[in-house]
Scaffold this motif. Sequence first.
Motif, mmCIF file in Angstrom:
data_model
loop_
_atom_site.group_PDB
_atom_site.id
_atom_site.type_symbol
_atom_site.label_atom_id
_atom_site.label_comp_id
_atom_site.label_asym_id
_atom_site.label_seq_id
_atom_site.Cartn_x
_atom_site.Cartn_y
_atom_site.Cartn_z
ATOM 1 N N TRP A 10 15.538 70.771 39.910
ATOM 2 C CA TRP A 10 14.254 70.643 39.218
ATOM 3 C C TRP A 10 13.874 71.918 38.462
ATOM 4 O O TRP A 10 12.714 72.107 38.120
ATOM 5 N N TRP A 11 14.832 72.745 38.160
ATOM 6 C CA TRP A 11 14.563 73.969 37.406
ATOM 7 C C TRP A 11 13.975 73.581 36.053
ATOM 8 O O TRP A 11 14.511 72.754 35.319
ATOM 9 N N GLU A 12 12.859 74.200 35.726
ATOM 10 C CA GLU A 12 12.110 73.801 34.531
ATOM 11 C C GLU A 12 12.903 73.957 33.248
ATOM 12 O O GLU A 12 12.759 73.174 32.297
ATOM 13 N N ARG A 13 13.769 74.968 33.198
ATOM 14 C CA ARG A 13 14.532 75.197 31.977
ATOM 15 C C ARG A 13 15.593 74.117 31.742
ATOM 16 O O ARG A 13 16.151 74.009 30.660
ATOM 17 N N LEU A 14 15.871 73.318 32.765
ATOM 18 C CA LEU A 14 16.816 72.218 32.588
ATOM 19 C C LEU A 14 16.172 71.030 31.888
ATOM 20 O O LEU A 14 16.761 70.417 31.009
ATOM 21 N N TRP A 15 14.947 70.708 32.297
ATOM 22 C CA TRP A 15 14.351 69.437 31.877
ATOM 23 C C TRP A 15 13.189 69.566 30.915
ATOM 24 O O TRP A 15 12.791 68.562 30.317
ATOM 25 N N LEU A 16 12.646 70.762 30.758
ATOM 26 C CA LEU A 16 11.473 70.928 29.902
ATOM 27 C C LEU A 16 11.762 71.906 28.773
ATOM 28 O O LEU A 16 12.559 72.837 28.928
ATOM 29 N N PRO A 17 11.109 71.730 27.622
ATOM 30 C CA PRO A 17 11.249 72.702 26.532
ATOM 31 C C PRO A 17 10.699 74.067 26.939
ATOM 32 O O PRO A 17 9.999 74.203 27.948
ATOM 33 N N ALA A 18 11.015 75.068 26.141
ATOM 34 C CA ALA A 18 10.536 76.418 26.431
ATOM 35 C C ALA A 18 9.014 76.453 26.438
ATOM 36 O O ALA A 18 8.345 75.683 25.743
ATOM 37 N N ASN A 19 8.470 77.374 27.254
ATOM 38 C CA ASN A 19 7.022 77.595 27.365
ATOM 39 C C ASN A 19 6.294 76.442 28.039
ATOM 40 O O ASN A 19 5.063 76.377 27.990
ATOM 41 N N LEU A 20 7.017 75.515 28.672
ATOM 42 C CA LEU A 20 6.387 74.452 29.452
ATOM 43 C C LEU A 20 6.875 74.533 30.890
ATOM 44 O O LEU A 20 8.029 74.865 31.155
ATOM 45 N N THR A 21 5.981 74.238 31.836
ATOM 46 C CA THR A 21 6.333 74.235 33.249
ATOM 47 C C THR A 21 5.853 72.922 33.865
ATOM 48 O O THR A 21 5.119 72.150 33.236
ATOM 49 N N TRP A 22 6.288 72.693 35.118
ATOM 50 C CA TRP A 22 5.837 71.477 35.804
ATOM 51 C C TRP A 22 4.327 71.499 36.030
ATOM 52 O O TRP A 22 3.709 70.436 36.154
ATOM 53 N N ALA A 23 3.748 72.688 36.059
ATOM 54 C CA ALA A 23 2.303 72.780 36.241
ATOM 55 C C ALA A 23 1.554 72.140 35.072
ATOM 56 O O ALA A 23 0.441 71.639 35.230
ATOM 57 N N ASP A 24 2.169 72.145 33.881
ATOM 58 C CA ASP A 24 1.532 71.518 32.725
ATOM 59 C C ASP A 24 1.472 70.005 32.856
ATOM 60 O O ASP A 24 0.736 69.341 32.105
ATOM 61 N N LEU A 25 2.236 69.441 33.791
ATOM 62 C CA LEU A 25 2.272 67.994 33.961
ATOM 63 C C LEU A 25 1.579 67.543 35.242
ATOM 64 O O LEU A 25 1.790 66.424 35.700
ATOM 65 N N GLU A 26 0.783 68.407 35.828
ATOM 66 C CA GLU A 26 0.009 68.022 37.004
ATOM 67 C C GLU A 26 -1.234 67.243 36.588
ATOM 68 O O GLU A 26 -1.804 67.476 35.527
ATOM 69 N N ASP A 27 -1.622 66.297 37.443
ATOM 70 C CA ASP A 27 -2.790 65.462 37.145
ATOM 71 C C ASP A 27 -4.050 66.318 37.070
ATOM 72 O O ASP A 27 -4.341 67.109 37.976
ATOM 73 N N ARG A 28 -4.796 66.139 35.965
ATOM 74 C CA ARG A 28 -6.065 66.845 35.830
ATOM 75 C C ARG A 28 -6.841 66.249 34.655
ATOM 76 O O ARG A 28 -6.266 65.592 33.783
ATOM 77 N N ASP A 29 -8.136 66.483 34.667
ATOM 78 C CA ASP A 29 -9.018 66.023 33.593
ATOM 79 C C ASP A 29 -8.881 64.520 33.339
ATOM 80 O O ASP A 29 -8.943 64.042 32.210
ATOM 81 N N GLY A 30 -8.692 63.773 34.413
ATOM 82 C CA GLY A 30 -8.591 62.329 34.268
ATOM 83 C C GLY A 30 -7.250 61.825 33.799
ATOM 84 O O GLY A 30 -7.056 60.620 33.641
ATOM 85 N N ARG A 31 -6.296 62.729 33.564
ATOM 86 C CA ARG A 31 -4.966 62.317 33.136
ATOM 87 C C ARG A 31 -4.042 62.179 34.347
ATOM 88 O O ARG A 31 -4.073 63.003 35.242
#
Length: 310
Positions: A10-31
């Motif tokens: 689940w290393w972020e650099r494998l599955w996500l573009p640069a400057n994005l982390t799994w924290a950016d995909l955590e549920d918040r603000d009704g999303r």
Amino acid sequence: MFQTLYSYFWWERLWLPANLTWADLEDRDGRVYAKASDLYITLPLAFLFLVVRHLFETYVATPLAGLLNVKEKVRLKATPNAVLEKFYAATSKHPKQADVEMLSKKSGCTVRQVERWFRRRRNQDRPSLLKKFREASWRFTFYLIAFIAGMAVIVDKPWFYDLREVWKGYPIQVSMDPIPAFPDHQDLQWQLEVQWGSLGGGWDAGSARDRMAFPGRIMHCTMFYPLELYPAFFGYYFFNFMMVVLQSLHIFWAYLIIRMAQKFITGKVVEDERSDREETDNSEEEEEVAKNGPLSNGHPVLNNNHRKTD
């Protein structure tokens, strides 16, 4: 060790573009974002589809086969033989000549009888014409419904006409028209639309039009448009490699279909190039009939013309 492998997977650099982390995909603000645990729903869905398929093949495809005069071919069954059956199940379905001679001695059959037994036994394991018809009917119906559903879901969305819209804000997209029942689940709505669209509109391997659109539109979209927004990463290469594999399969399937069409046009016997051919032993049966009279399941039948011997 398991935790280390888990972290690497689940290393972020494998599955996500640069400057994005799994924290950016955590549920918040009704999303509400997609999670790996969402895949658990596939287990009951798979079971449900098995039940639906069984009901369809039993109550729809089978009666339809009768209406279209799809008949089963009568197959001669291999006579029960424990020695040959054990070799067939445990060693090989296609015995070599040395094995045939060995089995002939152990079973008390002639070499020709052993060869005939294995041909008939292999034919018993091959799917029947009715089974193939039911499977083809189910696949046609399933993919047709999936295609129509996929088109209905995405036909009014901007990314249906402009594929660059797919990548805007990736992977943190917000749907323009959220589902009324889930007003705060905009991202879930977008993901459902893309998933249904991919299933119905892009991945239907049975459509010739989709096979032509796949390399020209879909693969172009996944290979070139993302690079306009961010540098390539492992996930980009991995999923595009899988797309190339799928396209290679499309080419292979197209080759088989063209070969079959060519045989049909030239008047040759048409067989599905992807299927096993049923083995026949008609010539041997004719020899047996000529020598011993009619056969019943591979054995000579006595008639009223035979002579009684002491």
